[in-house]
Design a protein around this motif. Structure first.
Motif, short mmCIF file in Angstrom:
data_model
loop_
_atom_site.label_atom_id
_atom_site.label_comp_id
_atom_site.label_asym_id
_atom_site.label_seq_id
_atom_site.Cartn_x
_atom_site.Cartn_y
_atom_site.Cartn_z
N LYS A 193 0.83 -1.21 0.00
CA LYS A 193 0.00 0.00 0.00
C LYS A 193 0.86 1.26 0.00
N ASN A 194 1.88 1.25 -0.81
CA ASN A 194 2.77 2.39 -0.91
C ASN A 194 2.17 3.37 -1.92
N TYR A 195 1.16 4.13 -1.46
CA TYR A 195 0.41 5.00 -2.36
C TYR A 195 1.32 5.97 -3.13
N PRO A 196 2.21 6.70 -2.39
CA PRO A 196 2.99 7.70 -3.15
C PRO A 196 3.92 7.07 -4.19
N ARG A 215 -6.13 1.22 -2.48
CA ARG A 215 -7.10 1.87 -1.60
C ARG A 215 -8.44 1.17 -1.65
#
Lengths: 400, 215
Positions: A188-191, A214
């Motif tokens: 979940k490494n969004y950036p 997400r």
């Protein structure tokens, strides 16, 4: 040579009393559950050829060599040996084959991380059935396992690995890039995921991929995903998830069932529905499973399969916390007068036949036996003499 | 309801996180007057802050004794682990770089390079990706000393302004990776307390985003 005589290797431990009893209690409970569904237990060797696990990272395995210099490993996983067993030994068995196991697996974790390197794993595999119904049966069993855990709260989380695979195929991304993206979605490494995807162009599907980690929560996630991807192939997979979600929600409070489309975890052998279980108070995943339709073909049998593994120690921890573990609690101490040893043993056995927990005293005098019973909190002493048995009730207050 | 436990890397990241929380509107009074206490409540946010050393933040989050952590990407790259890395907080910015003596071509010649570093995993991954076989020496204190004393050909270290390098006759040879503070979340916590944690992530993302716009 005797430097390490007093300790156990890192990541291993002794199980004493309640700890051991709790683990066995959970294992027995799971075995009853699985057998109730018609599953049969199998045991695979503690050591196997390294080749069986060629899909696993080498550095996690304990390796040794056999007499011929061939590499063997302490079993790091149970699903692959069972796939080997089913593909080679159960070729003519009627399908589906329903197996369960309860055995230790060994993983060489990084030093001093506080993880166990020897973990008991219990699980089931349904081999030779590729229907949605087989998936549901396995999911329902996973739910039952979590329900019987005594933990304050739990979640059973579903996903479909096919969604990620389909996206990668449609975007015709290389294996290298898809592995990189898989890692970013999994953590979940969004950036970092956004940055990486920005460098790959502006296909609308790439934009929707950004949202993938997400997409977790309740049923509304499935609607969001369907709108987001707007693709008939992916819609089919989402529909499949929705049906399983609805079926499971009917079996428990819906809040226990969640969806996380960002669940694109290893092991890499999964091909269909994948799921995980979490317990309140336990920081790691306690249950994980999924469909793996191509693993058995690596062992020469083209059979679909689905299954899961669970950590009984996690379930046992919840039992221990509630203090509902029973240890043997002798209610009678049988002490023999000099020369009456066999009579006393016979008497003890009669008591045992009456379902009493009766301990045989190693002390010879009545006084010593009384003192021992008081120390251990055994409420009754049967003193066996040539003239008969004298039963004595010890005062409650004398218990420790 | 049990508060959500958030582990903060002691020192600058802790102070930056506190000012981020204050911009969101949390009362960080206790955290600012902490004395020697290591666990401090942020009552109105339903949070409990734990102060720890960087690598320990990862350990506590990974084991689930803390739900959330604030830690530098440098520590994450060195120690790894399994958790969700959800927000780039935008502060604590610096970079990993390969640096060596000024005026010396690091890549010239055939000898096996010796690299001194506090981050052996980051360094060995960097050179493995290049397909370059180097020997890595772990140094605990000022890594700049190693090339000056002749122990190593170069260093892999965190570079902020570059002034320490400059004053010691070293210069950046190559960038390894950018670094900034990250918010990490325990996998089971995110699933079991999704609403509370997502709300917090949302507030932080919004506040961090606003600040980026200002800059």
């Amino acid at each position: 040579m005797s430097k390490y005589r007093m300790i156990t290797p890192e990541g291993t431990k002794d199980f004493l009393f309640e700890e051991c009893a709790a683990r066995r209690q959970v294992e027995a409970q799971l075995a009853r559950l699985f057998e109730g569904y018609g599953f049969t237990e199998v045991v695979t060797p503690g050591i196997e050829f390294l080749d069986v696990f060629d899909a696993m990272p080498q550095e996690q395995m304990y390796k040794l060599t056999d007499g011929k210099g061939r590499l063997i490993t302490l079993r790091p996983d149970s699903t692959m040996p069972i796939a080997r067993l089913a593909a080679t030994r159960l070729k003519n068995h009627s399908l589906p084959i329903r197996l369960y196991y309860n055995q230790s697996v060994y993983n060489a974790n990084p030093a001093l991380s506080g993880h166990s390197n020897e973990v008991v794993q219990t699980g089931i595999e349904v081999i030779g059935a590729d229907s949605r119904r087989a998936d549901l049966e396995v999911l329902a069993m996973a739910l039952e396992v979590l329900q019987c855990s005594d933990a304050a709260d739990f979640r059973l989380e579903l996903s479909h690995i096919g969604i990620f695979h389909t996206l990668m195929k449609k975007l015709s991304l290389s294996d290298e890039i898809s592995e990189e993206l898989r890692g970013l979605i999994e953590s979940k490494n969004y950036p970092a995921l956004s940055d990486r995807l920005a460098g790959l162009g502006n296909d609308p599907m790439l934009l929707s991929l950004r949202q993938m980690p997400r997409l977790f929560g309740g049923a509304e996630v499935l609607d969001r995903a369907s709108r987001l991807f707007a693709d008939p192939d992916i819609d089919r997979l989402i529909e499949e998830l929705r049906r399983q979600y609805q079926a499971l929600s009917a079996l428990t409070e819906p809040r226990h069932i969640t969806v996380d489309l960002g669940l694109v975890n290893r092991p890499s052998y999964y091909t269909g529905i994948v799921f995980r279980g979490y317990l309140a108070g336990h920081g790691e995943t306690v249950l994980s499973g999924g469909r793996y339709d191509r693993l058995l073909s690596r062992f020469g049998a083209d059979l679909p399969a689905v299954g899961f593994g669970v950590r009984p120690d996690a379930l046992a921890a919840a039992l221990l916390q509630k203090g509902i573990v029973s240890l043997p609690d002798p209610s009678v101490l049988v002490c023999a007068a000099q020369g009456c040893e066999t009579q006393a043993l016979r008497h003890r056995r009669r008591l045992a036949d009456q379902k009493l927990c009766a301990e045989y005293s190693v002390y010879t005098t009545k006084e010593e036996a009384e003192a021992y019973a008081a120390e251990r909190g055994i409420p009754r002493l049967d003193f066996v003499t040539p003239d008969g048995i004298v039963t004595e009730t010890l005062a409650e207050g004398e218990c420790l | 309801m049990k508060p959500i436990r958030i582990a903060l890397t002691k020192g600058r990241l802790e102070r930056d996180t506190v000012s981020l929380f204050e911009r969101i509107g949390y009362d960080c009074g206790e955290l600012k007057q902490k004395g020697r206490r290591l666990i401090l409540p942020i009552p109105d946010a339903g949070l409990e802050a734990v102060l720890a050393k960087a690598a320990d933040v990862i350990t506590y989050v990974q084991h689930g004794v803390c739900d959330i952590g604030v830690v530098g990407k440098d520590t994450i790259m060195e120690y790894g682990g399994s958790f969700f890395e959800v927000v780039d907080l935008g502060f604590g910015k610096c970079r990993f770089a390969l640096a060596g003596p000024v005026g010396k071509d690091f890549y010239d010649g055939y000898h096996r390079r010796v690299i001194a570093t506090k981050y052996p995993n980051v360094a060995s991954r960097f050179f493995a990706e290049k397909g370059m076989d180097v020997s890595i020496v772990k140094i605990e204190g000022s890594v700049e000393l190693a090339p000056l004393l002749g122990l190593s050909d170069a260093i892999v270290d965190i570079v902020e302004t570059g002034s320490t390098l400059k004053e010691n006759g070293l210069a950046v040879i190559e960038e390894v990776a950018p670094v900034s503070a990250r918010m990490i979340v325990n996998e089971a916590s995110l699933k079991l307390r999704q609403q509370e944690i997502e709300k917090l992530i949302g507030q932080i993302e919004e506040t961090v985003g606003k600040q980026e716009e200002r800059i």
